[in-house]
Write a protein that holds these residues in place. Sequence first.
Motif, PDB file in Angstrom:
ATOM      1  N   CYS A   1      -6.667  -5.004  -4.090  1.00 55.06           N
ATOM      2  CA  CYS A   1      -6.584  -4.193  -2.881  1.00 55.06           C
ATOM      3  C   CYS A   1      -7.970  -4.092  -2.253  1.00 55.06           C
ATOM      4  O   CYS A   1      -8.986  -4.076  -2.948  1.00 55.06           O
ATOM      5  CB  CYS A   1      -6.094  -2.782  -3.209  1.00 55.06           C
ATOM      6  SG  CYS A   1      -4.393  -2.694  -3.777  1.00 55.06           S
TER       7      CYS A   1
ATOM      8  N   GLU B   1      -7.443  -0.224   1.647  1.00 56.34           N
ATOM      9  CA  GLU B   1      -6.133  -0.024   1.029  1.00 56.34           C
ATOM     10  C   GLU B   1      -6.217   0.983  -0.117  1.00 56.34           C
ATOM     11  O   GLU B   1      -5.344   1.843  -0.250  1.00 56.34           O
ATOM     12  CB  GLU B   1      -5.572  -1.357   0.518  1.00 56.34           C
ATOM     13  CG  GLU B   1      -5.196  -2.324   1.613  1.00 56.34           C
ATOM     14  CD  GLU B   1      -4.854  -3.714   1.109  1.00 56.34           C
ATOM     15  OE1 GLU B   1      -4.073  -4.393   1.788  1.00 56.34           O
ATOM     16  OE2 GLU B   1      -5.375  -4.123   0.041  1.00 56.34           O
TER      17      GLU B   1
ATOM     18  N   VAL C   1       0.843  -1.199   0.000  1.00 60.41           N
ATOM     19  CA  VAL C   1       0.000   0.000   0.000  1.00 60.41           C
ATOM     20  C   VAL C   1       0.878   1.248   0.000  1.00 60.41           C
ATOM     21  O   VAL C   1       0.622   2.201  -0.746  1.00 60.41           O
ATOM     22  CB  VAL C   1      -0.968  -0.013   1.207  1.00 60.41           C
ATOM     23  CG1 VAL C   1      -1.666   1.311   1.370  1.00 60.41           C
ATOM     24  CG2 VAL C   1      -1.976  -1.141   1.054  1.00 60.41           C
TER      25      VAL C   1
END
Length: 190
Positions: free
Chosen positions: A146, A150, A70
């Motif tokens: 994700c 995130e 991330v």
Amino acid sequence: MPIDAPDGPLGHDPAKSARFESLVLPYLDAAYNLAHWLARDDADAQDVVQEAMLRALRYFDSFHGGDARVWLLAIVRNTFYTLRAKAPQDALHAALDDDAHPLIDEGPSPETLTLLAVDVGALQTALEHLPPPLREVIVLRELEECSYKEIAAITEQKIGTVMSRLARARERLKTELTCRPKEVRRHDVR
């Protein structure tokens, strides 16, 4: 391969260099993938990733744990927009029209449509036609897998904004993929 950065912040600390290599370098492919879909050009994507990796290396001391993927993807995204802001072309800021792209989804998901009726080339073309804010959330969610949290961290947006953009991106993909002439839809299952 060891990183050679004698004048950089990690150049004199092998432990930091090894930590950077083990935490950040595994996500180099994800960084390139995001940069590629944002820049829509291989050379520009490579430039973005190169600059992002230099920034990640330079500011690695500011990374205090957490999800390195991330952290790196946020740097890639910010690097892309910083480099684009310096460029004279400003086609990145396509307006998002909430009325033209409602959030209601009454049909099959874009993923189902893709599996049933669309070849990879058509999907890539449809992704390329999305405005950058929509393209980045769909790439982060569907290609990089994700979570909403995130994506919110990477794009510095609220989770509600992420969800809204993702819904609009899926609706735009659905429209793009289902509104093609019948002769192009050679894989239709009916």
